[in-house]
Design a protein around this motif. Structure first.
Motif: not given
Ligand SMILES: [Mg+2]
Ligand SMILES: Nc1ncnc2c1ncn2[C@@H]1O[C@H](COP(=O)(O)OP(=O)(O)OP(=O)(O)O)[C@@H](O)[C@H]1O
Lengths: 283, 268
Positions: A78-80, A191-194
């Motif tokens: 996901k982050s990638t 947004f990455d798990e903000p």
């Molecule tokens: Mg991640």
């Protein structure tokens, strides 16, 4: 200086951003202050780290102004995906393009913003100065102060403008980070798990804030989250990533403002969770 | 170091008025006991003169102008040596912290030189420079170089990479990134280096002036030893202590001013 900076961040970032914006300067002046969201098209996107093939062909179209949530088990990429969208890492194969179904438009670096789980505020800059960082190349402009103050007011922290970040609570820091991301009026906000590090109550009030600014400003929102209930509460559409591909694409039609814990949302949440769990059983 | 000091002070004992005085209680008590011990003959004045004798010796030297001249010479040597060594150390720290190429090129060499105690070079330095000013400046600069170099390098290398990435995302140029992210992030560590360097600066200067000089505090002490003027010897030592303390306080003030964002320096 060059070398060290490159090791912490691939130079491709700036290069790839520059590709979006061939006529940057010209279009910028003409753009209305209230810019709306950009559509986003991803085709055959692949990314590996060494032998680890993380993304194995992502195809995705996000219409302008849509709120998309991305869920999937830890380490699924996901982050990638988000970093590739934000131009922070280099794409192995495939393409990401913004604004393709309207006529090709120049995209500014300021049009695409990311927010991470950590607020990443400069500890040595006051809150207002931290928000001004978000203006990018407009930092030096005359109305920088006024714009930063406006963004701070939007996230409800106008009274903290002269504080050091270290005296703020976790939720307040994250709101400053949101203000910094919003101050340039981005057209895509990723947004990455903000809200990953916040307590339950702060989370809910931050979710409301996110929804409100998204509705006010109309940017395209891409939210990576671990929390499926957060995903169905906020998003128009929830994507489930499995084995490097988009395995499920669930539309959330519930009207806004949404009733948290309503039967409709709970049903969707249950079905998305069962997708995630069955994927987990298979591996 | 100072960070830990200020954190570990509990709130309750920080009475605002007494705060500045409290640190002087122990030195004053020591002087009082010393005076009593000398006057009663418990400590023979040939071993350690009474504080009053030391003050008297100081007063005489002050009147003759010798004291001020020697202090000035030592102070000047210390400052210039510190500036030269400090700026070279800072420059190498910056270069090697920011550029892999520069680090590869010079770091190993510098680490090797670091393992030679700089005071071991005194005979060589005397052969090179005689007892000229440059000998002292060279030694002080060399001593000051390493703590500043190492701590600047360490400070820059430990700047949070997430902040650097943030700066990049928000379109900072290399210059802005340095000014707004890297340098402020390295500053606490640079200050640790400065305070170490100040200690080494005085140490080096004392040794150098005692061995090879024709002026300065160390020379004054050596001259006094030849004429058995023990009060002047003690006076020189005390002045060194005082100057050392002064330099340290100055760096603390600077630290407080520039690191006011740091949680350790915020008013409680
Ligand atoms: Mg991640
Ligand atoms: N810079 C990198 N170098 C090498 N491998 C990496 C790098 N970044 C990510 N990976 C690998 O890619 C995979 C996906 O990582 P990613 O961070 O995208 O997962 P994620 O879905 O965000 O997980 P989480 O939900 O735990 O945050 C992981 O196996 C990870 O080890």
């Amino acid at each position: 200086m060059q070398t060290a900076l490159r090791t912490s961040l691939p130079e491709t970032e700036l290069a790839s951003r520059a590709n979006f914006a061939p006529h940057a300067r010209v279009v910028r002046e003409e753009r209305p202050v209230q810019a709306s969201g950009l559509p986003l098209s991803i085709r055959g996107l692949r990314k590996s780290f060494g032998d680890n093939e993380v993304l194995r062909g992502i195809d995705l179209h996000i219409p302008a102004g849509q709120f998309v949530a991305i869920v999937g088990k830890s380490g699924c990429g996901k982050s990638t995906l988000l970093r590739l969208i934000a131009g922070l890492d280099k794409i192995d194969a495939g393409s990401i393009s913004f604004g393709q179904d309207i006529q090709p438009k120049a995209i500014q670096p300021e049009d695409i913003r990311v927010m991470f789980q950590e607020p990443r505020l400069l500890p040595w800059a006051r809150v207002l100065a931290n928000v001004e960082v978000g203006l990018g190349r407009d930092r030096a402009s005359q109305d920088a102060h006024a714009r930063a103050e406006k963004a701070l007011t939007e996230v409800g922290l106008a009274d903290k403008r002269d504080q050091w970040p270290s005296v703020l609570s976790g939720g307040q820091k994250q709101r400053v980070a949101l203000g910094r991301a919003l101050v340039s009026r981005p057209r895509v906000l990723a947004f990455d798990e903000p809200l990953g590090a916040l307590d339950a109550l702060t989370r809910i009030s931050m979710q409301r804030l996110l929804e409100r600014v998204w509705r006010d400003q109309g940017f395209t929102a891409i939210l990576v989250t671990h929390d499926v209930s957060e995903a169905v509460a906020l998003a128009d559409r929830v994507l489930v990533i499995e084995e490097g591909r988009i395995a499920h694409d669930v539309v959330v039609n519930a009207a806004r403002p949404r009733q948290r814990g309503s039967a409709e949302l709970a049903g969707l949440e249950g079905s998305i969770l069962s997708h995630l769990l069955s994927a987990d059983d298979r591996t | 170091m100072s960070l830990i000091d200020s954190i570990s002070l509990p709130r309750s004992i920080r009475l605002p008025r007494v705060d500045g005085l409290i640190q002087w209680i122990v030195p004053l008590a020591i002087i009082a006991i010393w005076q009593v011990a000398s006057v009663t003959g418990f400590v023979p004045t040939r071993v350690l003169p009474a504080p009053s004798d030391v003050v008297l010796a100081g007063w005489k030297l002050l009147l003759s102008g010798e004291l001020v001249r020697n202090i000035w010479v030592s102070f000047w040597r210390a400052s210039i040596g510190f500036l030269i060594g400090g700026s070279i150390g800072f420059a190498f720290g910056l270069a090697n912290g920011l550029s892999q190429l520069s680090a590869k090129l010079t770091d190993t060499t510098l680490q090797m030189v670091r393992n030679v105690p700089h005071l071991a070079l005194i005979p060589l330095v005397i052969l090179w420079f005689g007892i000229d000013e440059s000998a002292k400046l060279f030694l002080v600069a060399l001593g000051v170089f390493f703590p500043i170099y190492l701590n600047t390098l360490h400070g820059i290398r430990t700047v949070d990479p997430q902040l650097i990435e943030m700066g990049r995302i928000y379109g900072m140029t290399d210059g802005e990134l340095f000014r707004r992210v890297i340098f402020p992030g390295a500053l606490p560590s640079i200050f640790v280096g400065i305070r170490f360097a100040l200690g080494i600066m005085w140490l080096t200067l004392i040794v150098a002036e005692t061995i090879a000089a024709s002026s300065g505090l160390g020379y004054m002490a050596m001259q006094a030893r030849e004429f058995m003027l023990i009060d002047v010897v003690v006076l020189s030592i005390l002045i060194y202590a005082l100057l050392g303390k002064l330099a340290d306080s100055a760096s603390r003030v600077l630290e407080r001013l520039t690191l006011s964002w740091h949680p350790a320096f915020q008013k409680r």
